[in-house]
Design a protein around this motif. Structure first.
Motif, mmCIF file in Angstrom:
data_model
loop_
_atom_site.group_PDB
_atom_site.id
_atom_site.type_symbol
_atom_site.label_atom_id
_atom_site.label_comp_id
_atom_site.label_asym_id
_atom_site.label_seq_id
_atom_site.Cartn_x
_atom_site.Cartn_y
_atom_site.Cartn_z
ATOM 1 N N VAL A 125 32.539 42.042 40.086
ATOM 2 C CA VAL A 125 33.551 41.007 40.331
ATOM 3 C C VAL A 125 33.337 39.851 39.355
ATOM 4 O O VAL A 125 32.236 39.294 39.276
ATOM 5 C CB VAL A 125 33.478 40.491 41.785
ATOM 6 C CG1 VAL A 125 34.402 39.297 41.976
ATOM 7 C CG2 VAL A 125 33.831 41.603 42.758
ATOM 8 N N HIS A 126 34.365 39.512 38.605
ATOM 9 C CA HIS A 126 34.316 38.380 37.683
ATOM 10 C C HIS A 126 34.865 37.168 38.436
ATOM 11 O O HIS A 126 36.074 37.018 38.598
ATOM 12 C CB HIS A 126 35.147 38.674 36.438
ATOM 13 C CG HIS A 126 34.857 37.777 35.283
ATOM 14 N ND1 HIS A 126 35.169 36.435 35.288
ATOM 15 C CD2 HIS A 126 34.256 38.010 34.084
ATOM 16 C CE1 HIS A 126 34.797 35.891 34.138
ATOM 17 N NE2 HIS A 126 34.243 36.829 33.385
ATOM 18 N N SER A 127 33.980 36.310 38.886
ATOM 19 C CA SER A 127 34.403 35.252 39.802
ATOM 20 C C SER A 127 35.328 34.226 39.148
ATOM 21 O O SER A 127 36.192 33.647 39.815
ATOM 22 C CB SER A 127 33.179 34.550 40.415
ATOM 23 O OG SER A 127 32.345 34.029 39.400
ATOM 24 N N LEU A 128 35.201 33.984 37.830
ATOM 25 C CA LEU A 128 36.106 33.033 37.183
ATOM 26 C C LEU A 128 37.535 33.566 37.222
ATOM 27 O O LEU A 128 38.487 32.807 37.412
ATOM 28 C CB LEU A 128 35.669 32.777 35.745
ATOM 29 C CG LEU A 128 36.502 31.745 34.973
ATOM 30 C CD1 LEU A 128 36.547 30.405 35.695
ATOM 31 C CD2 LEU A 128 35.970 31.573 33.550
ATOM 32 N N PHE A 129 37.704 34.878 37.053
ATOM 33 C CA PHE A 129 39.029 35.482 37.180
ATOM 34 C C PHE A 129 39.610 35.186 38.558
ATOM 35 O O PHE A 129 40.766 34.769 38.694
ATOM 36 C CB PHE A 129 38.942 36.995 36.955
ATOM 37 C CG PHE A 129 40.142 37.757 37.452
ATOM 38 C CD1 PHE A 129 41.297 37.835 36.692
ATOM 39 C CD2 PHE A 129 40.121 38.375 38.695
ATOM 40 C CE1 PHE A 129 42.419 38.525 37.163
ATOM 41 C CE2 PHE A 129 41.233 39.068 39.172
ATOM 42 C CZ PHE A 129 42.385 39.136 38.402
ATOM 43 N N GLU A 174 39.330 43.930 32.491
ATOM 44 C CA GLU A 174 40.606 43.234 32.494
ATOM 45 C C GLU A 174 40.474 41.877 33.186
ATOM 46 O O GLU A 174 41.093 40.895 32.762
ATOM 47 C CB GLU A 174 41.690 44.075 33.166
ATOM 48 C CG GLU A 174 43.092 43.515 32.966
ATOM 49 C CD GLU A 174 44.193 44.476 33.372
ATOM 50 O OE1 GLU A 174 45.366 44.096 33.233
ATOM 51 O OE2 GLU A 174 43.889 45.597 33.832
ATOM 52 N N GLN A 175 39.645 41.827 34.214
ATOM 53 C CA GLN A 175 39.367 40.538 34.851
ATOM 54 C C GLN A 175 38.816 39.552 33.819
ATOM 55 O O GLN A 175 39.243 38.391 33.730
ATOM 56 C CB GLN A 175 38.348 40.703 35.978
ATOM 57 C CG GLN A 175 38.811 41.493 37.181
ATOM 58 C CD GLN A 175 37.692 41.644 38.205
ATOM 59 O OE1 GLN A 175 36.826 40.790 38.325
ATOM 60 N NE2 GLN A 175 37.712 42.744 38.946
ATOM 61 N N GLN A 176 37.846 40.026 33.035
ATOM 62 C CA GLN A 176 37.199 39.162 32.051
ATOM 63 C C GLN A 176 38.184 38.704 30.981
ATOM 64 O O GLN A 176 38.174 37.534 30.562
ATOM 65 C CB GLN A 176 36.024 39.885 31.401
ATOM 66 C CG GLN A 176 35.227 39.023 30.429
ATOM 67 C CD GLN A 176 33.927 39.669 29.998
ATOM 68 O OE1 GLN A 176 33.710 40.849 30.227
ATOM 69 N NE2 GLN A 176 33.063 38.902 29.372
ATOM 70 N N LYS A 177 39.059 39.617 30.546
ATOM 71 C CA LYS A 177 40.035 39.278 29.504
ATOM 72 C C LYS A 177 40.977 38.173 30.000
ATOM 73 O O LYS A 177 41.264 37.214 29.279
ATOM 74 C CB LYS A 177 40.836 40.521 29.126
ATOM 75 C CG LYS A 177 41.803 40.324 27.972
ATOM 76 C CD LYS A 177 41.073 40.225 26.648
ATOM 77 C CE LYS A 177 42.054 40.171 25.484
ATOM 78 N NZ LYS A 177 41.363 40.127 24.187
ATOM 79 N N ILE A 178 41.447 38.293 31.222
ATOM 80 C CA ILE A 178 42.355 37.287 31.779
ATOM 81 C C ILE A 178 41.631 35.962 31.966
ATOM 82 O O ILE A 178 42.167 34.889 31.644
ATOM 83 C CB ILE A 178 42.942 37.789 33.110
ATOM 84 C CG1 ILE A 178 43.872 38.987 32.862
ATOM 85 C CG2 ILE A 178 43.705 36.674 33.828
ATOM 86 C CD1 ILE A 178 44.350 39.672 34.112
ATOM 87 N N ALA A 179 40.399 36.028 32.468
ATOM 88 C CA ALA A 179 39.628 34.797 32.669
ATOM 89 C C ALA A 179 39.374 34.090 31.346
ATOM 90 O O ALA A 179 39.488 32.859 31.247
ATOM 91 C CB ALA A 179 38.313 35.114 33.366
ATOM 92 N N ASP A 180 39.032 34.855 30.301
ATOM 93 C CA ASP A 180 38.777 34.254 28.985
ATOM 94 C C ASP A 180 40.036 33.595 28.434
ATOM 95 O O ASP A 180 39.978 32.504 27.851
ATOM 96 C CB ASP A 180 38.283 35.323 28.009
ATOM 97 C CG ASP A 180 36.864 35.799 28.315
ATOM 98 O OD1 ASP A 180 36.181 35.119 29.117
ATOM 99 O OD2 ASP A 180 36.462 36.840 27.766
#
Length: 426
Positions: A125-129, A174-180
């Motif tokens: 889980v990418h919490s920033l996302f 994909e979570q990380q890409k959106i968060a970035d």
């Protein structure tokens, strides 16, 4: 374009998955987002007894910050043994205000009030996302629906209810890409905000040097062509401009309103201090003026608020009327520039705030304005100063519009990066 619903495998065994309206190229051929319960994505961090950690607070815009930086009165209990530990990567939310989206990504280790719920991300889980996702309208609506309580002031979303909420979730990459992407946009918005703040601070400093301070008759900074012009002359404002009053037509007569004449009232507070004012919340009619003490003031008139937000000012871009909460100044030709007066009033805000009286609503008595004096130079120097400060105002306005455009762009981007669908039932 609405989000698409995909199914995989046999129809009767299909698992619904959602696709957002906008997807990064490397994920366009990937499977849709899978429905997940938030309880499978986050656990409830319940670490207490660590009283040596700093106290943190959740702010609407700034997120998690040290309590002393929150500008809030410290009402915390002296006994911190039941306060919750948070660590970077967690998401903390206000249990009583999650239905408003009051949550934030955690970047500091410390303690928060037991009134918060601390969500610890599980593996994958990418919490920033999810910190961004939790601000999306479709999830805020879920938080509202699952909150328990009879009225808004009693609504609460404890972890047990939070964990039952379902939401579409993409893979970790994909979570990380959106968060970035959203984080980079936030950095750009913050940088633009700092630019606007710096310009505003520069204008205040410049205005304080171009205009005399209280008790002084000359400014600290003069344009070269006026350096030998001598001291400015102290004069009553009433000798330089005609003072006009305001009035509210009787609301018992509907025909006095909605007649196309712009009428400035306290409802227009946000439109002041921005130079020109060209629109108003309320309009009155010709009958409203004829049957009351209201006056139609000419274009270029400078107004100042004497109640509720004392000292706010503006220049009328068209003929307008004002309520009794304002004083309107029509500058006398050859004696006073209206834009110079506007900047004089802006520079005098500390004075207006100091003389205002009242406990609930601050106000300035009419006699103060009758006696108000300013040191002013001759008209050419007035215009030179006004042109300089007005040009800076235009620059601030342009940069502020850019700042607002970036925030609007982020909002629109988020609407496309997260699936828009009806709330997923548990």
């Amino acid at each position: 374009m609405s989000s698409k619903l995909k199914t995989t495998g046999m129809k009767e065994e299909a698992t619904p998955a959602l696709v957002p309206q906008l997807r990064f190229p490397e994920f366009r051929g990937a499977e849709g987002w899978k429905i997940e319960r938030l309880g499978n994505l986050f656990s409830d961090r319940q670490e207490v007894g660590l009283t040596g950690l700093p106290l943190l607070s959740l702010m609407d815009k700034e997120g998690i910050v040290p309590q002393e930086q929150s500008n809030r009165k410290n009402t915390s209990n002296s006994d911190k043994s039941k306060y919750l530990r948070i660590v970077p990567g967690d998401i903390a939310y206000n249990t009583m205000r999650m239905w408003e989206g009051r949550s934030a990504y955690v970047g500091l280790e410390g303690l928060v009030s037991p009134a918060y719920t601390v969500c610890e991300p599980r593996s994958g889980v990418h919490s920033l996302f999810f910190a961004y996702y939790f601000k999306a309208p479709q999830l805020i609506e879920q938080f509202r629906r699952y909150s328990q309580g009879l009225v808004k002031d009693t609504l609460n979303l404890k972890y047990a209810a939070f964990s039952r909420i379902s939401a579409p979730s993409p893979t970790y990459p994909e979570q990380q890409k959106i968060a970035d992407c959203l984080s980079s946009l936030d950095d750009l918005i913050a940088a633009q905000g700092r630019k606007v703040d710096a310009l505003k601070s520069h204008k205040i400093g410049l205005m304080q040097r171009l205009l005399p301070r209280e008790g002084e008759t000359q400014p600290r900074l003069c344009f070269p062509e006026f350096q030998n012009s001598g001291e400015w002359i102290e004069q009553r404002l009433e000798d330089l401009a005609k003072r006009g009053s305001g009035h509210t037509p009787s609301k018992s007569y509907p025909e006095y309103y909605n007649g196309g004449i712009k009428w400035i009232s306290l409802a227009d507070s946000k439109r002041l201090d921005c130079g020109f004012i060209s629109d108003t919340t309320i309009e009155i009619s010709e009958k409203g003026i004829q049957n009351s003490s209201a006056v139609l003031h000419p274009e270029g008139t400078v107004l100042i608020s004497r109640d509720a937000g004392v000292g706010k000012s503006a220049v009328m871009s068209i003929p307008m009327a004002v309520s009794q909460h304002f004083i309107a100044w029509a500058c006398k030709p050859g004696l006073l520039s209206n834009w110079f007066l506007y900047h004089l009033l802006q520079n005098s805000k500390p004075l207006f705030e100091r003389v205002a009286t009242g406990s609930t609503i601050k106000t300035i008595g009419l006699q103060f304005f009758k006696d108000l004096v300013f040191c002013v130079p001759l008209l050419p120097e007035q215009r030179r100063i006004a042109d300089c400060l007005t040009s800076l105002d235009d620059l601030i306005a342009a940069q502020t519009q850019k700042h607002e455009a970036l925030k609007t762009h982020k909002k629109a981007l988020m609407q496309q990066l997260f699936p828009t669908t009806e709330a997923v039932e548990a």
